[in-house]
Design an enzyme around this catalytic site. Structure first.
Site, PDB file in Angstrom:
ATOM      1  N   ASP A  17     -68.505 -12.517  48.738  1.00  0.00           N
ATOM      2  CA  ASP A  17     -68.355 -11.171  48.605  1.00  0.00           C
ATOM      3  C   ASP A  17     -68.485 -10.443  47.281  1.00  0.00           C
ATOM      4  O   ASP A  17     -67.618  -9.475  47.236  1.00  0.00           O
ATOM      5  CB  ASP A  17     -67.026 -10.765  49.556  1.00  0.00           C
ATOM      6  CG  ASP A  17     -66.845 -11.628  50.959  1.00  0.00           C
ATOM      7  OD1 ASP A  17     -68.096 -11.890  51.535  1.00  0.00           O
ATOM      8  OD2 ASP A  17     -65.919 -12.328  51.182  1.00  0.00           O
ATOM      9  N   GLU A 186     -70.793  -4.938  58.790  1.00  0.00           N
ATOM     10  CA  GLU A 186     -69.708  -5.044  57.974  1.00  0.00           C
ATOM     11  C   GLU A 186     -70.077  -4.843  56.427  1.00  0.00           C
ATOM     12  O   GLU A 186     -71.278  -4.406  56.209  1.00  0.00           O
ATOM     13  CB  GLU A 186     -68.905  -6.402  58.260  1.00  0.00           C
ATOM     14  CG  GLU A 186     -69.846  -7.520  57.932  1.00  0.00           C
ATOM     15  CD  GLU A 186     -69.065  -8.936  58.326  1.00  0.00           C
ATOM     16  OE1 GLU A 186     -67.930  -8.847  58.841  1.00  0.00           O
ATOM     17  OE2 GLU A 186     -69.869  -9.992  58.147  1.00  0.00           O
TER      18      GLU A 186
END
Length: 484
Positions: A17, A186
């Protein structure tokens, strides 16, 4: 050796991420850290290719308590941004009901402030952006069913204006995009380029269907139109060696060109393919065509990341590579080295083939563990002049071999080597003592993979004392074996 950026991570190992920002000629990047403390590793680079870990953002219990989070819980998907001399990191602590928090610092190496928490924004993957008049917008993946359209089952991208100085919401969150139509929209990030605001998202889930999508608007709060070429980047349904690519962030270079960091995995072995070192950070370049970003992965990397290290624990402060899933980090031993307690101290595995050695007092009761989570691990333990290799896979635990360990100092060894069957690798355990090097057991590596255990993390190499008496570790050494 010239390497392909499409297959070589710029930050290898369990560093997922990625989020990046630039200040002048310097780039700063953060990653998710989940249950491990200290939380949120932070990196520095001058070229986006070679990264040095500055430290960790969450280093105090008042920011993120050590040892309270279950596997693959804890800290999700931080975003780093810089404005007017201050660095901002916004993230999610899922142990606090998915609340979004912000910490700040004037020096990216820290110290970072205690969290500003925004209750009522239940979800994950927050982003910060400022409009032309300086209003701050927090955009995130909303998991609140009340925000979904009637009959909707997927998360949505929501947004709210916030006051960071006072730590308050200025409005109720509202939906700004429902995604391009793939599963699990997301990881939103917002950017201003020319007259357009761009909304970058991750979609498809962080498994094999992972993808990067984009939309744009004339205003920071929408309405957003989807790119005609969505998803603009994915490796789904290909035979390429890097898969699960997504959760990206863009950054503009000083010369006006743009780049993208994103996560990917390197699965190995027979179907379904097992990835074991976690989701890693990769680099791509961005071209702009008709005011839409186009992803290219044809850059070359002159060198692979330097992952080898030796640590004799002579410094009063541990290197920031050391983390723990279960408690506070240990301190120095009075006789030199590290005084291990019952809580595991660990480093992330960085390579597909590697060797790790821990030199310990033979009188110590200590374990060296290859850990994916509390239910999936292999370890070699030293106690009372003997070693034993044990394995845990789900609810089952068994011994895989044992042997004597004579001498005053013993070096425990584990290697990840080529697989003998259909797994990603074999993990072989042994020791070096007064009689030389001896191997005790070799185990199939697939059972400490994400495809078996689930979750969002990768392998770590952990050390812990087996009893209440501190165990002395003299030194450790990590070496990559061969070319990834």
């Amino acid at each position: 050796m010239v390497r392909d950026a499409a297959t070589t991570p710029v930050i290898p190992g369990f560093f997922p991420d990625p989020s990046v920002c630039r200040v002048g000629e310097d780039y700063y990047l953060v990653n998710s850290s989940f249950e491990y403390a200290p939380g949120i590793p932070i990196w520095h680079s001058r070229d986006l290719r070679t990264w040095t870990q500055l430290g960790n953002v969450l280093t105090r219990d008042s920011q993120f308590p050590a040892g309270v989070s279950a596997a693959s819980r804890g800290i999700y998907a931080p975003t780093i941004r810089h404005r007017d001399g201050t660095f901002f990191v916004v993230g999610t602590n899922v142990e606090r009901g998915g609340e979004q928090f912000v910490v700040t610092a004037t020096d990216p190496a820290g110290p970072w402030s205690d969290p500003i928490v925004f209750p009522g924004l239940g979800g994950i993957d927050p982003d910060l952006a400022w409009d032309d008049d300086g209003t701050c917008f927090l955009t995130y993946c909303a998991l609140d069913e009340a925000l979904r359209p009637e009959g909707g089952s997927l998360p949505v991208i929501a947004q709210a204006r916030v006051d960071l100085d006072r730590g308050i919401l200025l409005e109720n969150p509202r939906v700004i995009w429902q995604g391009s139509g793939l599963a699990h929209p997301e990881g939103p990030h917002l950017y201003r380029r020319g007259p357009w605001w761009y909304l970058l998202t991750a979609e498809g889930g962080t498994e094999r269907g992972h993808a990067v999508c984009v939309a744009r608007s004339r205003a920071i709060d929408g309405p957003f139109e989807a790119a005609p070429a969505n998803p603009i980047f994915s490796r789904r349904s290909t035979g390429l060696p890097v898969q699960n690519t997504g959760h990206a962030d863009l950054v503009e270079r000083p010369d006006g060109s743009w780049a993208m960091v994103y996560l990917g995995v390197r699965p190995r072995g027979f179907t379904p393919g097992f990835h074991v070192v976690g989701r890693e950070t990769f680099l791509a370049r961005i071209a702009w065509i008709d005011d839409w970003p186009v992803v290219h992965t044809d850059d070359v990397l002159r060198d692979r990341a330097d992952t080898a290290f030796i640590d004799d624990f002579s410094s009063a402060q541990l290197h920031p590579r050391w983390v723990s899933p279960r408690g506070a980090l240990p301190g120095p031993h009075p006789d030199g080295g590290l005084a291990l307690g019952p809580h595991e101290i660990a480093v992330r595995v960085r390579d597909l083939r590697w060797r790790f050695e821990a030199r310990v007092d033979a009188s110590a009761a200590v374990s060296l563990r290859v850990r994916l989570d509390e239910q999936h691990w292999y370890e070699i333990s030293l106690e009372a002049g003997a070693v034993e290799v044990r394995a845990r896979i789900g609810p089952l635990e068994a011994s895989a071999g044992s042997g004597p360990a004579p001498g005053d100092v013993v070096t425990l060894v584990v290697e990840a080597v080529d697989a003998t069957h259909d797994g990603p690798d074999d993990l072989r355990f042994g020791l070096i003592d007064a009689d030389g090097e001896r191997w005790i057991a070799a185990l199939d590596g697939r059972y400490v993979s994400t495809e078996v255990a689930g979750g969002f993390t990768g392998r770590v190499l952990g050390l812990r004392a087996r009893g209440s008496t501190p165990a002395r570790v003299v030194s450790v050494r990590y070496l990559p074996l061969g070319e990834d």
